[in-house]
Design an enzyme around this catalytic site. Structure first.
Site, PDB file in Angstrom:
ATOM      1  N   ASP A  43      48.767  36.652  42.601  1.00  0.00           N
ATOM      2  CA  ASP A  43      49.418  35.393  42.977  1.00  0.00           C
ATOM      3  C   ASP A  43      50.912  35.395  42.629  1.00  0.00           C
ATOM      4  O   ASP A  43      51.331  36.058  41.678  1.00  0.00           O
ATOM      5  CB  ASP A  43      48.717  34.242  42.218  1.00  0.00           C
ATOM      6  CG  ASP A  43      49.117  32.891  42.775  1.00  0.00           C
ATOM      7  OD1 ASP A  43      49.593  32.823  43.922  1.00  0.00           O
ATOM      8  OD2 ASP A  43      48.963  31.892  42.048  1.00  0.00           O
ATOM      9  N   HIS A  60      55.550  39.186  49.790  1.00  0.00           N
ATOM     10  CA  HIS A  60      54.293  39.929  49.980  1.00  0.00           C
ATOM     11  C   HIS A  60      54.560  41.432  50.012  1.00  0.00           C
ATOM     12  O   HIS A  60      53.807  42.219  49.461  1.00  0.00           O
ATOM     13  CB  HIS A  60      53.598  39.480  51.270  1.00  0.00           C
ATOM     14  CG  HIS A  60      53.140  38.042  51.217  1.00  0.00           C
ATOM     15  ND1 HIS A  60      52.434  37.533  50.149  1.00  0.00           N
ATOM     16  CD2 HIS A  60      53.283  37.011  52.083  1.00  0.00           C
ATOM     17  CE1 HIS A  60      52.158  36.250  50.374  1.00  0.00           C
ATOM     18  NE2 HIS A  60      52.684  35.914  51.530  1.00  0.00           N
ATOM     19  N   LEU A 154      37.618  55.260  40.694  1.00  0.00           N
ATOM     20  CA  LEU A 154      37.712  53.800  40.753  1.00  0.00           C
ATOM     21  C   LEU A 154      37.215  53.240  42.092  1.00  0.00           C
ATOM     22  O   LEU A 154      37.611  53.732  43.152  1.00  0.00           O
ATOM     23  CB  LEU A 154      39.194  53.418  40.579  1.00  0.00           C
ATOM     24  CG  LEU A 154      39.565  51.949  40.768  1.00  0.00           C
ATOM     25  CD1 LEU A 154      39.159  51.140  39.541  1.00  0.00           C
ATOM     26  CD2 LEU A 154      41.071  51.796  41.004  1.00  0.00           C
ATOM     27  N   ARG A 217      43.749  28.526  37.470  1.00  0.00           N
ATOM     28  CA  ARG A 217      42.533  28.199  38.226  1.00  0.00           C
ATOM     29  C   ARG A 217      41.985  29.473  38.857  1.00  0.00           C
ATOM     30  O   ARG A 217      42.672  30.497  38.894  1.00  0.00           O
ATOM     31  CB  ARG A 217      42.828  27.147  39.296  1.00  0.00           C
ATOM     32  CG  ARG A 217      43.958  27.505  40.218  1.00  0.00           C
ATOM     33  CD  ARG A 217      44.165  26.491  41.334  1.00  0.00           C
ATOM     34  NE  ARG A 217      45.380  26.788  42.040  1.00  0.00           N
ATOM     35  CZ  ARG A 217      46.563  26.177  41.817  1.00  0.00           C
ATOM     36  NH1 ARG A 217      46.660  25.206  40.908  1.00  0.00           N
ATOM     37  NH2 ARG A 217      47.630  26.528  42.490  1.00  0.00           N
TER      38      ARG A 217
HETATM   39  C1  FPP Z   1      49.302  34.915  46.772  1.00  0.00           C
HETATM   40  O1  FPP Z   1      50.657  34.655  46.577  1.00  0.00           O
HETATM   41  C2  FPP Z   1      49.179  36.197  47.426  1.00  0.00           C
HETATM   42  C3  FPP Z   1      48.612  36.378  48.641  1.00  0.00           C
HETATM   43  C4  FPP Z   1      48.079  35.277  49.457  1.00  0.00           C
HETATM   44  C5  FPP Z   1      48.543  37.711  49.242  1.00  0.00           C
HETATM   45  C6  FPP Z   1      48.446  38.854  48.291  1.00  0.00           C
HETATM   46  C7  FPP Z   1      48.980  40.024  48.981  1.00  0.00           C
HETATM   47  C8  FPP Z   1      49.619  41.050  48.439  1.00  0.00           C
HETATM   48  C9  FPP Z   1      49.738  41.288  47.026  1.00  0.00           C
HETATM   49  C10 FPP Z   1      50.282  42.049  49.298  1.00  0.00           C
HETATM   50  C11 FPP Z   1      49.513  42.388  50.487  1.00  0.00           C
HETATM   51  C12 FPP Z   1      48.415  43.295  50.173  1.00  0.00           C
HETATM   52  C13 FPP Z   1      47.489  43.610  51.054  1.00  0.00           C
HETATM   53  C14 FPP Z   1      46.629  44.784  50.807  1.00  0.00           C
HETATM   54  C15 FPP Z   1      47.311  42.803  52.269  1.00  0.00           C
HETATM   55  P1  FPP Z   1      51.249  33.332  47.227  1.00  0.00           P
HETATM   56  O2  FPP Z   1      51.786  33.656  48.547  1.00  0.00           O
HETATM   57  O3  FPP Z   1      50.181  32.282  47.235  1.00  0.00           O
HETATM   58  O4  FPP Z   1      52.379  32.996  46.228  1.00  0.00           O
HETATM   59  P2  FPP Z   1      52.823  31.549  45.769  1.00  0.00           P
HETATM   60  O5  FPP Z   1      51.663  30.962  45.003  1.00  0.00           O
HETATM   61  O6  FPP Z   1      54.002  31.810  44.920  1.00  0.00           O
HETATM   62  O7  FPP Z   1      53.133  30.790  47.019  1.00  0.00           O
END
Ligand code: FPP
Length: 267
Positions: A43, A60, A154, A217
């Site tokens: 996150d 991302h 893994l 959470r």
């Molecule tokens: C949450 O951060 C993260 C996600 C919804 C995507 C997680 C994705 C990656 C780590 C990179 C992509 C990896 C793959 C393999 C697809 P958020 O966007 O909710 O962040 P925020 O809470 O700060 O808005």
């Protein structure tokens, strides 16, 4: 020029300090008491980017760097299972552009990383309603699953279009259809039977859940499996999350006493 040199040496200093702290943490970790299964809610990508005046998509992309680092360290440490929350059933509510970026990153990640994953013996196991993902994403996932299926290191569970409630609904449906066709009796329904119908069937529950970025959470993640998992939260945003943070989590985890609802040895 002078400022550039100062910046270079400052960065070097920081790197050396981080390395020294990592070595210190590594010394404190008992290799015989490592968690078998670590789960991570990746996150904070969006906030990390917005704070730098960049787009969420850029966040991302930066999150992929963290993903690489963490898969590597978990594999090096000999962790058996790593479950990563990459895309939830609720993430479809985001703007189409962000969804497209995530799907494209997924394809790019597997194509770029597949050789290293194989070299390190990592087995890719997607969890979630994979059939609902775009064709290009499914194709990349299939390729990664096929290429890594014989690997013995893994197991990386990548949660995509994953929701803990959906997972339970899917398990209930599978069990109900067995009841309906007579291949299962009601008395045979047990905790183990339910676990065996989840996407993580055959795997131990996570010992440690890590959530970076400050939110406290579980966001519909592994609702059944987290019953006795130890939680570790950090304010570090996912794109900045590195091996040092995993090591900090492991040191903390190893100091805890897990009682699973029982009593400790002294009482
Ligand atoms: C949450 O951060 C993260 C996600 C919804 C995507 C997680 C994705 C990656 C780590 C990179 C992509 C990896 C793959 C393999 C697809 P958020 O966007 O909710 O962040 P925020 O809470 O700060 O808005």
């Amino acid at each position: 020029m002078f400022n550039q040199i100062v910046r270079f040496w400052r960065r070097k200093d920081t790197e050396n300090c981080a390395e020294a702290e990592e070595n210190e943490l590594l010394k404190r970790i008992d290799k015989n008491k490592l968690p078998c299964h670590i789960a991570i809610i990746m996150d904070g990508n969006g906030r990390w980017a917005l704070r730098r005046g960049l787009t969420r998509s850029y966040g991302h992309r930066a999150g992929i760097e963290a993903l690489r680092d963490i898969v590597r360290i978990c594999s090096d440490l000999g962790i058996s299972f790593l479950t990563l929350y990459a895309f939830s059933t609720e993430n479809w509510k985001r703007p189409q552009e962000e969804i497209d970026t995530l799907m494209n990153l997924l394809v790019e990640y597997f194509h770029k990383e597949i050789d290293e994953l194989c070299e390190n013996g990592v087995r890719v196991h997607p969890i979630g309603r994979i059939s609902e993902l775009p064709a290009s994403a499914r194709k990349a996932i299939d390729m990664a699953v096929q290429r890594t299926r014989e690997n013995k290191g893994l197991t990386m569970n990548l949660a995509l279009n994953y929701g803990g409630r959906h997972e339970i609904v899917d398990a209930v449906r599978a069990i109900a259809s067995k009841l309906a066709n007579g291949s299962l009796r009601i008395e045979q329904i047990s905790e183990k039977l339910i676990s065996d119908h989840l996407y993580t069937a055959g795997q131990p529950d996570p010992d440690l859940l890590i959530r970076p970025s400050g939110d406290l959470r579980i966001s519909n993640f592994l609702l059944w499996q987290l019953a006795y998992t130890e939680f570790w939260f950090s304010s570090v945003m996912w794109p900045d999350f590195r091996r040092i943070h995993i090591l900090q989590a492991l040191v903390d985890y190893q100091q805890r006493e897990r009682r699973f609802g029982g009593l400790n040895k002294k009482t």
